[in-house]
Design a protein around this motif. Structure first.
Motif, PDB file in Angstrom:
ATOM      1  N   GLY A  69       1.559  -5.074 -16.448  1.00  0.00           N
ATOM      2  CA  GLY A  69       0.976  -6.324 -16.946  1.00  0.00           C
ATOM      3  C   GLY A  69      -0.291  -6.052 -17.721  1.00  0.00           C
ATOM      4  O   GLY A  69      -0.288  -5.263 -18.668  1.00  0.00           O
ATOM      5  N   ASP A  70      -1.402  -6.653 -17.301  1.00  0.00           N
ATOM      6  CA  ASP A  70      -2.673  -6.470 -18.015  1.00  0.00           C
ATOM      7  C   ASP A  70      -3.519  -5.343 -17.426  1.00  0.00           C
ATOM      8  O   ASP A  70      -4.679  -5.165 -17.791  1.00  0.00           O
ATOM      9  N   LEU A  71      -2.926  -4.536 -16.513  1.00  0.00           N
ATOM     10  CA  LEU A  71      -3.640  -3.435 -15.876  1.00  0.00           C
ATOM     11  C   LEU A  71      -3.109  -2.087 -16.346  1.00  0.00           C
ATOM     12  O   LEU A  71      -1.893  -1.904 -16.510  1.00  0.00           O
ATOM     13  N   ALA A  72      -4.037  -1.135 -16.528  1.00  0.00           N
ATOM     14  CA  ALA A  72      -3.665   0.245 -16.848  1.00  0.00           C
ATOM     15  C   ALA A  72      -4.318   1.149 -15.806  1.00  0.00           C
ATOM     16  O   ALA A  72      -5.500   0.996 -15.502  1.00  0.00           O
ATOM     17  N   PHE A  73      -3.529   2.070 -15.259  1.00  0.00           N
ATOM     18  CA  PHE A  73      -3.971   3.006 -14.230  1.00  0.00           C
ATOM     19  C   PHE A  73      -3.941   4.405 -14.828  1.00  0.00           C
ATOM     20  O   PHE A  73      -2.913   4.821 -15.374  1.00  0.00           O
ATOM     21  N   VAL A  74      -5.051   5.122 -14.722  1.00  0.00           N
ATOM     22  CA  VAL A  74      -5.146   6.447 -15.323  1.00  0.00           C
ATOM     23  C   VAL A  74      -5.554   7.453 -14.246  1.00  0.00           C
ATOM     24  O   VAL A  74      -6.622   7.338 -13.652  1.00  0.00           O
ATOM     25  N   HIS A  75      -4.676   8.436 -13.989  1.00  0.00           N
ATOM     26  CA  HIS A  75      -4.958   9.515 -13.039  1.00  0.00           C
ATOM     27  C   HIS A  75      -5.576  10.645 -13.849  1.00  0.00           C
ATOM     28  O   HIS A  75      -4.965  11.153 -14.789  1.00  0.00           O
ATOM     29  N   VAL A  76      -6.800  11.034 -13.488  1.00  0.00           N
ATOM     30  CA  VAL A  76      -7.583  11.940 -14.319  1.00  0.00           C
ATOM     31  C   VAL A  76      -8.103  13.122 -13.509  1.00  0.00           C
ATOM     32  O   VAL A  76      -8.541  12.964 -12.364  1.00  0.00           O
ATOM     33  N   ARG A  93      -8.532  -3.528 -16.665  1.00  0.00           N
ATOM     34  CA  ARG A  93      -7.832  -4.787 -16.960  1.00  0.00           C
ATOM     35  C   ARG A  93      -8.147  -5.155 -18.394  1.00  0.00           C
ATOM     36  O   ARG A  93      -9.304  -5.149 -18.814  1.00  0.00           O
ATOM     37  N   PHE A  94      -7.110  -5.483 -19.141  1.00  0.00           N
ATOM     38  CA  PHE A  94      -7.221  -5.836 -20.547  1.00  0.00           C
ATOM     39  C   PHE A  94      -7.023  -7.333 -20.737  1.00  0.00           C
ATOM     40  O   PHE A  94      -6.213  -7.949 -20.038  1.00  0.00           O
ATOM     41  N   ASP A  95      -7.736  -7.914 -21.698  1.00  0.00           N
ATOM     42  CA  ASP A  95      -7.518  -9.326 -22.030  1.00  0.00           C
ATOM     43  C   ASP A  95      -6.378  -9.437 -23.047  1.00  0.00           C
ATOM     44  O   ASP A  95      -5.793  -8.423 -23.471  1.00  0.00           O
ATOM     45  N   ALA A  96      -6.053 -10.653 -23.443  1.00  0.00           N
ATOM     46  CA  ALA A  96      -4.945 -10.907 -24.369  1.00  0.00           C
ATOM     47  C   ALA A  96      -5.178 -10.270 -25.735  1.00  0.00           C
ATOM     48  O   ALA A  96      -4.227 -10.030 -26.488  1.00  0.00           O
ATOM     49  N   ASN A  97      -6.439  -9.975 -26.075  1.00  0.00           N
ATOM     50  CA  ASN A  97      -6.761  -9.352 -27.361  1.00  0.00           C
ATOM     51  C   ASN A  97      -6.783  -7.824 -27.284  1.00  0.00           C
ATOM     52  O   ASN A  97      -7.156  -7.169 -28.258  1.00  0.00           O
ATOM     53  N   GLY A  98      -6.433  -7.261 -26.127  1.00  0.00           N
ATOM     54  CA  GLY A  98      -6.392  -5.816 -25.992  1.00  0.00           C
ATOM     55  C   GLY A  98      -7.737  -5.169 -25.740  1.00  0.00           C
ATOM     56  O   GLY A  98      -7.904  -3.972 -25.951  1.00  0.00           O
TER      57      GLY A  98
END
Length: 121
Positions: A69-76, A93-98
């Protein structure tokens, strides 16, 4: 939310901003009010941007990315975070405008030895 756009933003954050020390790019990816869940930083962009600028380069390797959805998970794998190798998971978390509007992170030092043959990455 456009998946390709999110991947492009994340690639720029880890390659250009962290690995190359181009902190001034970060504000272009954030929209306010910026909500910060790391207890070391207040909400807003100023303090986190100041930290990134002061740190200069933050060498790292992105191991995996998941988008839901609007969440991105980054394993670093942070090669040197506070003087030691550190495993991290950043959640954006990203908004509708990215644009990034919220951030969480979990950081754990990588121990010299382990009770198993698995790595943290």
């Amino acid at each position: 939310m456009n998946r390709e756009h999110v991947l492009q933003v994340l690639n720029t954050i880890y390659e250009k901003i962290f690995n190359e020390g181009q902190a001034d790019l970060y504000p272009g990816f954030v929209s306010g009010p910026y909500i910060q869940h790391n207890p070391l930083f207040p909400d807003g962009l100023d303090d986190i941007l100041g930290y990134i600028k002061q740190a200069g380069r933050i060498p790292c390797e992105v191991k995996r990315i998941a988008i839901d959805g609007d969440l991105a998970f980054v394993h670093v794998r942070y090669l040197e975070w506070a003087g030691q190798e550190t495993a991290g998971v950043d959640i954006f978390r990203f908004d509708a405008n990215g644009k990034i509007v919220e951030h969480w992170d979990v950081l754990q030092p990588v121990p010299k030895t382990a009770n198993n043959a698995n790595t943290m990455f």
